[in-house]
Design an enzyme around this catalytic site. Structure first.
Site, PDB file in Angstrom:
ATOM      1  N   CYS A 160     111.242 -50.803 -30.490  1.00  0.00           N
ATOM      2  CA  CYS A 160     109.781 -50.940 -30.471  1.00  0.00           C
ATOM      3  C   CYS A 160     109.318 -51.521 -31.804  1.00  0.00           C
ATOM      4  O   CYS A 160     109.621 -50.967 -32.858  1.00  0.00           O
ATOM      5  CB  CYS A 160     109.142 -49.575 -30.243  1.00  0.00           C
ATOM      6  SG  CYS A 160     107.350 -49.634 -30.420  1.00  0.00           S
ATOM      7  N   CYS A 165     103.414 -46.347 -35.595  1.00  0.00           N
ATOM      8  CA  CYS A 165     102.786 -45.501 -34.580  1.00  0.00           C
ATOM      9  C   CYS A 165     103.233 -44.057 -34.781  1.00  0.00           C
ATOM     10  O   CYS A 165     104.393 -43.799 -35.076  1.00  0.00           O
ATOM     11  CB  CYS A 165     103.206 -46.006 -33.201  1.00  0.00           C
ATOM     12  SG  CYS A 165     102.754 -44.945 -31.836  1.00  0.00           S
ATOM     13  N   CYS A 201     106.368 -41.870 -31.641  1.00  0.00           N
ATOM     14  CA  CYS A 201     107.812 -41.655 -31.640  1.00  0.00           C
ATOM     15  C   CYS A 201     108.300 -41.383 -33.059  1.00  0.00           C
ATOM     16  O   CYS A 201     107.819 -41.981 -34.011  1.00  0.00           O
ATOM     17  CB  CYS A 201     108.540 -42.881 -31.097  1.00  0.00           C
ATOM     18  SG  CYS A 201     108.273 -43.151 -29.338  1.00  0.00           S
ATOM     19  N   CYS A 238     104.153 -49.911 -24.858  1.00  0.00           N
ATOM     20  CA  CYS A 238     104.790 -48.653 -25.236  1.00  0.00           C
ATOM     21  C   CYS A 238     105.965 -48.399 -24.306  1.00  0.00           C
ATOM     22  O   CYS A 238     105.795 -48.342 -23.089  1.00  0.00           O
ATOM     23  CB  CYS A 238     103.796 -47.495 -25.168  1.00  0.00           C
ATOM     24  SG  CYS A 238     104.596 -45.910 -25.450  1.00  0.00           S
ATOM     25  N   GLN A 249     102.720 -31.577 -16.735  1.00  0.00           N
ATOM     26  CA  GLN A 249     103.825 -31.996 -17.603  1.00  0.00           C
ATOM     27  C   GLN A 249     103.922 -33.517 -17.618  1.00  0.00           C
ATOM     28  O   GLN A 249     103.920 -34.151 -16.555  1.00  0.00           O
ATOM     29  CB  GLN A 249     105.137 -31.390 -17.103  1.00  0.00           C
ATOM     30  CG  GLN A 249     105.270 -29.899 -17.393  1.00  0.00           C
ATOM     31  CD  GLN A 249     105.562 -29.603 -18.862  1.00  0.00           C
ATOM     32  OE1 GLN A 249     105.648 -30.501 -19.694  1.00  0.00           O
ATOM     33  NE2 GLN A 249     105.702 -28.325 -19.169  1.00  0.00           N
ATOM     34  N   GLU A 306      95.021 -18.749 -16.187  1.00  0.00           N
ATOM     35  CA  GLU A 306      94.803 -20.012 -16.896  1.00  0.00           C
ATOM     36  C   GLU A 306      93.336 -20.064 -17.326  1.00  0.00           C
ATOM     37  O   GLU A 306      92.455 -19.617 -16.591  1.00  0.00           O
ATOM     38  CB  GLU A 306      95.152 -21.157 -15.927  1.00  0.00           C
ATOM     39  CG  GLU A 306      94.598 -22.522 -16.245  1.00  0.00           C
ATOM     40  CD  GLU A 306      95.149 -23.124 -17.536  1.00  0.00           C
ATOM     41  OE1 GLU A 306      96.350 -23.033 -17.788  1.00  0.00           O
ATOM     42  OE2 GLU A 306      94.330 -23.668 -18.296  1.00  0.00           O
ATOM     43  N   ASP A 344     104.113 -19.760 -20.522  1.00  0.00           N
ATOM     44  CA  ASP A 344     104.285 -21.166 -20.914  1.00  0.00           C
ATOM     45  C   ASP A 344     103.094 -21.557 -21.785  1.00  0.00           C
ATOM     46  O   ASP A 344     102.272 -22.377 -21.395  1.00  0.00           O
ATOM     47  CB  ASP A 344     104.358 -22.013 -19.629  1.00  0.00           C
ATOM     48  CG  ASP A 344     104.613 -23.480 -19.904  1.00  0.00           C
ATOM     49  OD1 ASP A 344     104.836 -23.849 -21.074  1.00  0.00           O
ATOM     50  OD2 ASP A 344     104.584 -24.272 -18.944  1.00  0.00           O
ATOM     51  N   CYS A 355     106.913 -25.163 -25.990  1.00  0.00           N
ATOM     52  CA  CYS A 355     106.982 -26.536 -26.515  1.00  0.00           C
ATOM     53  C   CYS A 355     107.032 -26.518 -28.039  1.00  0.00           C
ATOM     54  O   CYS A 355     106.925 -27.565 -28.674  1.00  0.00           O
ATOM     55  CB  CYS A 355     105.801 -27.359 -26.011  1.00  0.00           C
ATOM     56  SG  CYS A 355     104.212 -26.619 -26.382  1.00  0.00           S
TER      57      CYS A 355
END
Ligand code: SAH
Length: 449
Positions: free
Chosen positions: A71, A77, A80, A158, A282, A331, A376, A404
């Site tokens: 890239c 950016c 990543c 991207c 997700q 939630e 989660d 995460c």
């Protein structure tokens, strides 16, 4: 050490953010775009009390794990962190990060299972949120933020996104330019168009386009959908989100549907899912399916009452509903709870109930006795109070924690272990190739008294 110093650095580790780490003149130096095994000449760009940030001036000896980034904007950016690493090296970094958190933060002598690598490392993301701004000539642009900044870096292609997202983004910009629509200016809080938000159901092919605006209406709104459909026939719904607040949060509370139903559908882990723009879904559908399979294998929900905390559109719990006695989802986002209920109906699931509440408040007040707790949470984790309610009051046979953020996960695992739980398995799954993020699913069980 001071700014602009040139130092020689041997990179020996990686930080949570994906920077290379080494020591020079007894100071820890973080270097973006570095790899373990690199010998670098580094220009110091920022000096803080206990560490510095540097920029690669020259790669003296490259690490074996390096590859040429595919890239052209990877170093600018903020999306990543690992384009310069082979994918195998990236997986090793993520594995180590989870293992380090389990050992150093949780203090647990647990062996982390080998990370499940992604099936594809390009075009895996089903969602993009492009901030809109202007270039030096005052033309509208959209891209991604540079690291730790709100400077927009244009990224025409991207690698992580489906190619049609580029066409739609560019069509929105062309439409906006024609209509004389201005870009939102964060500092001045003026201008109209804040973000271009696109989401795709990878199984159904359905695409949602949502424009986030700082105002009540969008000039030319009645023509927008037809304009975009000429570029991409898979667009199923076009939505305006109104966000007039001075905030980093991308979406406001109100929506105006311009075309379609305001939702798209997809299929995930055997469940037909409807997803509203405000509902979490997700970003890597294929690997999320793997994640849910592992979560189900850990949970063993057969005949059990399962509490699914932080349930989003209900997807994890619903994927286990056929085996479970009962699913209870919690939630905070209203539209996600609405989606979760609709998803139960769409799939003929009658043993699932969803509550719009915080995980903690629901756990304290619902008066339930779950056999299994799934959680989660977002990056900040579950926290002490919630862990205490789960471990102290519910005392479920098993807890399955999907995370995460390995650091907050490890913090919470330590709390669970102090309150009668033992970690049986820690399984990292790579949902976010090329970025520094890593997902982990953990099985805990209650210790025998
Ligand atoms: N389990 C879902 C969603 C996980 S993302 C899935 O796999 O798709 C985390 C979710 O937690 C988001 O939907 C977010 O809106 C929700 N959330 C954030 N804070 C919360 C809280 N305090 N209580 C309950 N849900 C919360």
């Amino acid at each position: 050490m001071k700014k602009n110093d040139l130092v020689t650095l041997s990179v020996t580790g990686m930080s949570a953010e994906g920077n290379g780490v080494g020591r020079a003149e007894n100071t820890v130096v973080f270097v973006p775009g570095a790899a373990v095994g690199d010998l670098l000449s580094v220009r110091i760009v920022k000096v803080l009390k206990n560490y510095c940030f540097g920029k690669i001036a020259e790669i003296l000896t490259p690490s074996d794990s390096r590859q040429q980034p595919d890239c052209p904007v990877s170093s600018k950016c903020g999306g990543c962190a690992f384009c310069h690493l082979s994918y195998a090296a990236e997986c090793a970094v993520k594995q180590q990060r989870v293992q380090d958190c389990i050992q150093r933060i949780a203090g647990l002598p647990v062996q982390v299972s080998p990370i499940i690598a992604a099936t594809r490392i390009q075009q895996y993301r089903n969602k993009a949120q492009y901030p809109v701004g202007t270039d030096a000539q005052g033309r509208l642009i959209a891209g991604f933020y540079a690291l730790h900044s709100h400077r927009i870096v244009q990224c025409p292609r991207c690698r992580l996104l489906p190619p049609e997202f580029d066409q739609i983004r560019d069509a929105v910009l062309a439409f906006a330019a024609k209509q004389g629509i201005s870009a939102y200016d964060e500092a001045a809080q003026t201008g109209l168009l804040r973000h271009i938000y696109i989401r795709k159901g990878f199984v159904t092919g359905q695409i949602m386009v949502c424009l986030v605006i700082n105002g009540k209406s969008l000039p030319g709104a009645d023509r927008l959908a037809q304009y975009l459909l000429q570029v991409c026939g898979d667009i199923r719904t076009v939505v305006i989100n109104h966000n007039t607040a001075d905030t980093n949060v991308i979406l406001g509370d109100r929506y105006t549907v311009l075309y379609g139903d305001g939702v798209i559908t997809d299929r995930l882990a055997g469940v037909d899912v409807r997803i509203s723009p405000g509902s979490f879904y997700q970003v890597n559908r294929d690997m999320a399916e793997r994640l849910y399979q592992i979560a189900a294998a850990f949970a063993c929900p057969d005949g059990k009452t399962v509490l699914d905390l932080y349930c989003g559109a209900g997807t994890i719990g619903l994927s286990m509903a056929a085996r479970a006695k009962r699913i209870i989802g919690v939630e905070t986002v209203k539209s996600a709870v609405k989606d979760a209920r609709a998803n139960a109906i769409r799939n003929g699931i009658e043993n699932a109930d969803f509550y719009c509440d915080t995980a903690l408040h629901a756990a304290q007040t619902l008066g339930i006795a779950p056999d299994i707790v799934l959680l989660d949470p977002p990056r900040k984790g579950a926290g002490e109070q919630l862990v205490s309610v789960i471990a102290g009051s519910f005392q479920p046979e098993r807890v399955v924690y999907v995370s995460c953020d390995p650091a907050t996960l490890a913090r919470d695992l330590k709390l669970f272990c102090q309150q009668g739980y033992v970690v049986q398995a820690v399984q990292p799954v790579d949902l976010f190739p090329r970025t520094a993020h890593v997902e982990t699913v953990v099985l805990m069980s209650k210790t025998e008294k």
